[in-house]
Design an enzyme around this catalytic site. Structure first.
Site, PDB file in Angstrom:
ATOM      1  N   CYS A 149       0.838  -1.205   0.000  1.00 11.52           N
ATOM      2  CA  CYS A 149       0.000   0.000   0.000  1.00 11.52           C
ATOM      3  C   CYS A 149       0.879   1.263   0.000  1.00 11.52           C
ATOM      4  CB  CYS A 149      -0.982  -0.031   1.172  1.00 11.52           C
ATOM      5  SG  CYS A 149      -2.363   1.114   0.958  1.00 11.52           S
TER       6      CYS A 149
ATOM      7  N   HIS B  14      -3.665  -5.173   0.674  1.00  9.84           N
ATOM      8  CA  HIS B  14      -3.110  -5.596   1.965  1.00  9.84           C
ATOM      9  C   HIS B  14      -3.185  -7.114   2.123  1.00  9.84           C
ATOM     10  CE1 HIS B  14      -2.508  -1.716   4.085  1.00  9.84           C
ATOM     11  NE2 HIS B  14      -3.445  -1.289   3.256  1.00  9.84           N
TER      12      HIS B  14
ATOM     13  N   GLU C 216      -1.832  -8.810   4.311  1.00  7.57           N
ATOM     14  CA  GLU C 216      -1.808  -9.148   5.747  1.00  7.57           C
ATOM     15  C   GLU C 216      -3.150  -8.925   6.441  1.00  7.57           C
ATOM     16  OE1 GLU C 216      -1.126  -4.701   5.908  1.00  7.57           O
ATOM     17  OE2 GLU C 216      -0.909  -6.345   4.477  1.00  7.57           O
TER      18      GLU C 216
END
Length: 250
Positions: free
Chosen positions: A100, A192, A194
């Site tokens: 990001c 993202h 994660e």
């Protein structure tokens, strides 16, 4: 004896109370996604001015730059210092995974342009389309390269102009650069890998509570994950393969 792998995580965001309480901080969110047993992961809260000594950079096998509420085109001291550090790591040909804000910082450092997303912000689960011609089988994507991958998106900026040497690896309906690589050592993702549903819903509630988005936007964000999830296991594999020694997409 196999030498212990060591990685550095540049945290460009502060931990929210929710993330602290649920996961013990973003350090744990990242390490649980990208880390393996026996590795050492060191976090540096770059947003608070915490950076590694330049003489210690060579100790690391790879680096990860997180997302941020800040814009990668801003010129705060810590962002300029991060850009300088990324330049040095790039010159060393050490691997950097940019996520990001990190994706945008790498584009900026390499001569690209970052700005407000032309088609507006995103906060939802979305599909990105893989440029299969840009990825050879057996790269860090594995033997079978998918047509699309689902990922959680949370951003208001985008890479407007790619660095000259960059190669687009994925795009979407609204964004031309969802993922790119440069040479063998820079790999950048706008979304993202994660994040999970719990983190997305927390972020949606937070920006709704702050009056930053209307109710309809928040409802649509949550609805995007009603019937399916992100391809987290695939993202985990791709990112680990990149950081830990698989060949690039070239």
């Amino acid at each position: 004896m196999v030498e212990q792998k060591r990685f550095a995580l540049f945290l460009a965001a502060l931990d929210s109370e929710f993330v602290k309480k649920t996961y013990g901080g973003y350090h744990n969110v990242f390490v649980s996604t990208f880390g393996d047993e026996g590795e050492q992961w060191d976090s540096f809260r770059v947003v608070s001015g915490e950076f590694p000594d330049e003489k210690d950079l060579d100790k690391y096998d790879g680096f990860v730059i997180s997302g941020s509420v800040h814009d990668a085109f801003e010129n705060y001291d810590w962002i300029l210092k991060l850009c300088d550090l990324v330049k040095k790591i790039d010159q060393m040909k050490k691997k950097i995974l940019g996520i990001c804000f990190g994706h945008q910082i790498i584009a900026r450092v390499r001569g690209g342009t970052v700005g407000r997303a032309r088609k507006g912000p995103e906060l939802k689960l979305g599909d990105i389309t893989i440029v299969k011609d840009a990825i050879k089988p057996g790269s860090y994507f594995g033997d079978e390269v998918p047509e699309t991958i689902a990922i959680i998106k949370c951003h208001q900026d985008e890479v407007l102009v790619l660095p000259e040497t960059a190669k687009v690896l994925a795009y979407s309906a609204n964004y031309e650069v969802e993922m790119f690589s440069i040479e063998d050592h820079l790999f950048c993702i706008q979304g993202h890998p994660e994040y999970n549903k719990e983190i997305l819903f927390h972020l949606v509630d937070r920006v709704l509570g702050q009056g930053l988005v209307p109710q309809e936007f928040a409802d649509a964000s949550k609805a995007s994950m009603e019937k399916r999830g992100a391809d987290r296991k695939l993202w985990e594999k791709i990112c680990k393969n990149f950081l830990k020694g698989m060949q690039s997409s070239d």
